[in-house]
Design an enzyme around this catalytic site. Structure first.
Site, short mmCIF file in Angstrom:
data_model
loop_
_atom_site.label_atom_id
_atom_site.label_comp_id
_atom_site.label_asym_id
_atom_site.label_seq_id
_atom_site.Cartn_x
_atom_site.Cartn_y
_atom_site.Cartn_z
N LYS A 49 37.08 -7.16 -29.46
CA LYS A 49 38.52 -7.02 -29.66
C LYS A 49 39.16 -8.37 -30.04
O LYS A 49 38.48 -9.39 -30.05
CB LYS A 49 39.17 -6.43 -28.39
CG LYS A 49 38.67 -5.02 -28.05
CD LYS A 49 38.93 -4.01 -29.15
CE LYS A 49 38.86 -2.55 -28.75
NZ LYS A 49 37.58 -2.01 -28.28
C1 PLP Z 1 37.62 -0.52 -27.60
C2 PLP Z 1 38.43 0.70 -27.48
C3 PLP Z 1 38.63 1.35 -26.25
C4 PLP Z 1 37.90 1.04 -24.99
O1 PLP Z 1 37.75 -0.17 -24.57
P1 PLP Z 1 36.52 -0.68 -23.69
O2 PLP Z 1 37.11 -1.89 -23.10
O3 PLP Z 1 35.40 -0.94 -24.66
O4 PLP Z 1 36.19 0.35 -22.68
C5 PLP Z 1 39.48 2.43 -26.20
N1 PLP Z 1 40.08 2.90 -27.29
C6 PLP Z 1 39.89 2.34 -28.49
C7 PLP Z 1 40.61 2.92 -29.65
C8 PLP Z 1 39.05 1.24 -28.64
O5 PLP Z 1 38.85 0.71 -29.85
#
Ligand code: PLP
Length: 388
Positions: A193
């Site tokens: 992210k």
């Molecule tokens: C990355 C992501 C998540 C979840 O995040 P994690 O921290 O990997 O559990 C949820 N929704 C979307 C759209 C994502 O891209």
């Protein structure tokens, strides 16, 4: 793709050098668990930065969505309306609770949940005697959803909104940050992210009661007794102090990371959008996207190549790209879930590609990717043949 020098990845993490100091302090203080001092500091920093009244740091975006739906009382047999165009982490928590997803298509202008189709879906479920328990809306690839309209619909039918802002940390409409539009909002700080804590997430709300309740539920629902007393089921979902320390360092450079991702988007756009059949998603008036990933739409009849061909071509050169998310209603595991909409998400999946967008990319690396698109494009080939 395996890690190798010279390769280009979709969204590599970028560190500031300060992370190590926070980690070292956590180790020195023997304070690494889920009750460490950096956690509260990280929560407060998020509250200030995004103007969120309450924030609880958790161990992933997925667990933050699970806890949000749990707080809203979603349980076995309930229906939850969800954007079909998303990553599976938005929808799996619905199954964790024994509830059933009902999928809704996107709109053209934001690629996120279409407010009209949402309203149609609610009416349709109500006509069948079912009141959906919650609505999960996502700000995909960083672009805020159409919150003004979605909130109107949700309020009209009195259904709470969960905002999946995992990909849109720092994005906003006007002055209001994504993550604060829903009744409950979530961030992800996973490794890919825009800023990361290794693995991590946060739950945002302006409801004091949910803040308290989620602290309690995310630490195994322990009652304040001399021993552990439990009257209900909890989870082990709190963020740890090492992650929170890394998060403090990362949050300090978010502004810079957003600027870099937006510059990368602008560079791709400037160099590629003049090619016939290539287009990019615009920000609607007043919208600000963190441009977590640059996404590009390819019309194969015009370009002479498909998204899948570009992906393979790039891969041969050690460049990682990815299709846009495969809509949930097309996933085999959700084939029996109701779906409402047309083919907007399906077409985006068919013709879209995510290009490498990590904030540490260099101009030479971007040029390598841009050149690959030029090599494949039939107009460019025709022109260069003519000049020979
Ligand atoms: C990355 C992501 C998540 C979840 O995040 P994690 O921290 O990997 O559990 C949820 N929704 C979307 C759209 C994502 O891209």
């Amino acid at each position: 793709m395996t890690k190798e020098k010279g390769n280009i990845y979709l969204s590599s993490p970028q560190f500031t050098g300060e992370e190590i100091e926070f980690v070292q302090r956590a180790l020195d203080q023997e304070n690494i668990a889920t009750n460490g001092v950096f956690i509260r500091q990280f929560e407060k920093a998020i509250q200030e930065r995004f103007d969120s009244p309450h924030t609880v740091a958790l161990n992933s975006g997925t667990s933050s969505i699970h806890l949000s739906l749990h707080l809203l009382g979603v349980g076995a047999g309930d229906e939850v309306i969800c954007q079909t165009f998303t990553y599976i982490a938005s929808t799996n928590p619905i199954l964790y609770l024994g509830a059933k997803p009902v999928f809704v298509d996107s709109e053209e202008s934001t690629w996120n949940m279409c407010p009209e189709k949402l309203e149609q879906t609610i009416k349709d479920r109500l006509a069948k005697g079912i009141k959906p328990k919650a609505i999960v809306v996502v700000n995909l690839f960083g672009m805020p959803a159409n919150w003004p309209e979605l909130i109107k619909v949700a309020q009209l039918y009195d259904i709470p909104l969960v905002e999946d802002a995992a990909e849109s940390v720092g994005s906003k409409i006007g002055d209001k940050f994504t993550g604060t539009f829903g009744d409950l909002g979530i961030y992800s700080f996973n490794g890919n992210k825009i800023i990361t804590t290794g693995g991590g997430g946060a739950l945002l709300t302006n409801n004091r009661f949910w803040d308290k309740k989620s602290r309690y539920l995310s630490t195994q629902a322990k009652l304040d007794f001399p021993y552990f007393e439990h009257i209900e089921m909890g989870f082990n979902y709190k963020m740890n102090n090492i992650s929170a320390g890394i998060g403090l360092a990362q949050l300090g450079v978010l502004e810079d990371r957003i600027q870099k991702r937006r510059d990368i988007f602008a560079y791709y756009k400037k160099n590629l959008e003049l090619l016939p059949g290539i287009s990019f998603l615009k920000e609607p008036e007043g919208y600000f996207s963190n441009r977590w990933l640059t996404t590009m739409i390819i019309e194969p009849d015009t370009t002479g190549f498909k998204a899948s061909e570009l992906r393979e071509f790039l891969l041969k050169d050690g460049v990682e790209s990815r299709f846009l998310w495969k809509p949930m209603h097309l996933q085999p595991m959700y084939k029996n879930a109701p779906y409402s909409g047309g083919n907007i998400a399906e077409d985006l999946f068919l013709n879209g590609i995510c290009l490498p967008s990590g904030s540490a990319l260099t101009e030479q690396e971007l040029d390598r990717i841009i050149n690959a698109v030029f090599i494949l494009h039939k107009e460019v080939v025709l022109k260069s043949e003519k000049t020979v």
